[in-house]
Write a protein that holds these residues in place. Structure first.
Motif, mmCIF file in Angstrom:
data_model
loop_
_atom_site.group_PDB
_atom_site.id
_atom_site.type_symbol
_atom_site.label_atom_id
_atom_site.label_comp_id
_atom_site.label_asym_id
_atom_site.label_seq_id
_atom_site.Cartn_x
_atom_site.Cartn_y
_atom_site.Cartn_z
ATOM 1 N N UNK A 61 1.299 23.522 -9.042
ATOM 2 C CA UNK A 61 0.146 23.961 -8.256
ATOM 3 C C UNK A 61 0.014 25.479 -8.407
ATOM 4 N N UNK A 62 -1.118 26.049 -7.994
ATOM 5 C CA UNK A 62 -1.240 27.512 -8.052
ATOM 6 C C UNK A 62 -0.105 28.231 -7.320
ATOM 7 N N UNK A 96 4.878 31.395 -7.180
ATOM 8 C CA UNK A 96 6.251 31.491 -6.660
ATOM 9 C C UNK A 96 7.275 31.581 -7.792
ATOM 10 N N UNK A 97 7.064 30.812 -8.838
ATOM 11 C CA UNK A 97 7.985 30.827 -9.972
ATOM 12 C C UNK A 97 7.949 32.185 -10.661
ATOM 13 N N UNK A 113 -0.870 29.204 -15.794
ATOM 14 C CA UNK A 113 -1.607 30.230 -15.061
ATOM 15 C C UNK A 113 -3.086 30.188 -15.413
ATOM 16 N N UNK A 114 -3.411 30.020 -16.681
ATOM 17 C CA UNK A 114 -4.820 29.899 -17.088
ATOM 18 C C UNK A 114 -5.439 28.670 -16.418
ATOM 19 N N UNK A 137 -7.214 33.925 -3.666
ATOM 20 C CA UNK A 137 -7.050 35.335 -4.039
ATOM 21 C C UNK A 137 -5.618 35.839 -3.831
ATOM 22 N N UNK A 138 -4.962 35.406 -2.770
ATOM 23 C CA UNK A 138 -3.593 35.833 -2.520
ATOM 24 C C UNK A 138 -2.634 35.346 -3.588
ATOM 25 N N UNK A 139 -2.819 34.125 -4.038
ATOM 26 C CA UNK A 139 -1.983 33.575 -5.101
ATOM 27 C C UNK A 139 -2.214 34.339 -6.401
#
Length: 175
Positions: free
Chosen positions: A81-82, A87-88, A111-112, A120-122
């Motif tokens: 997930x995003x 996190x990773x 990521x793409x 936005x925070x992610x």
């Protein structure tokens, strides 16, 4: 045989509390168990949980554990997930380690894939992690970096927490 689900669940619980109960002896046992878990045995979320747990506890994985975690991140990246991607990446930044080439490529692709619908925070967290890794470890920006910047420019200042605005400012300074 070590059960990946149990190792991931226990280490995640410890990371949420911010400490390992039982001290060093408990950590030695957990570290050994994490080292026995292979990336092939893990489901994507377990690798993310273990990586995040190490980072939150500010514990550096042993070389043996690292191989399994890095391999688990590579295998799990297509389904992340995003938040799991961010996190990773943030955990790798915390460790100051660049993922193995195949893992780096898998995280770039993930990521793409998630950038279009990530909050936005992610996006801010992922940008900061990539910027720190590429600046401090002197590696090239991955292809997803421009996609993250484009996505970030679609946002407004109010979409970010104060901490995330500070991270974005630091990213700007790293350019």
């Amino acid at each position: 045989s070590t059960c990946p689900q149990e190792v991931a669940a226990l280490m995640s619980a410890y990371s949420l509390s911010g400490r390992v109960f039982g001290g060093d002896e408990t950590w030695v046992v957990l570290e050994a168990a994490a080292g026995l878990v292979t990336s092939a045995e893990m489901i994507p979320g377990e690798a993310v949980d273990l990586i995040r747990a190490y980072a939150l506890l500010r514990m550096i994985p042993s070389d043996e554990a690292w191989k399994g975690l890095d391999g688990g991140a590579e295998l799990g990246a297509p389904g992340m997930t995003p938040q799991e991607v961010a996190d990773t990446l943030f955990a790798y930044k915390t460790f100051g380690r660049i993922p193995a080439d195949k893992t780096w490529a898998a995280l770039d692709t993930a990521t793409v894939r998630i950038a279009r619908y990530a909050s936005p925070g992610t996006v801010a967290n992922a940008l900061f992690a990539y910027a720190a890794l590429t600046t401090l470890r002197r590696v090239e920006h991955p292809s997803c970096y421009a996609v993250l910047w484009d996505r970030m420019h679609d946002s407004e200042a109010r979409d970010f927490s104060q901490k995330q605005r500070c991270m974005l400012f630091h990213v700007h300074l790293m350019h």
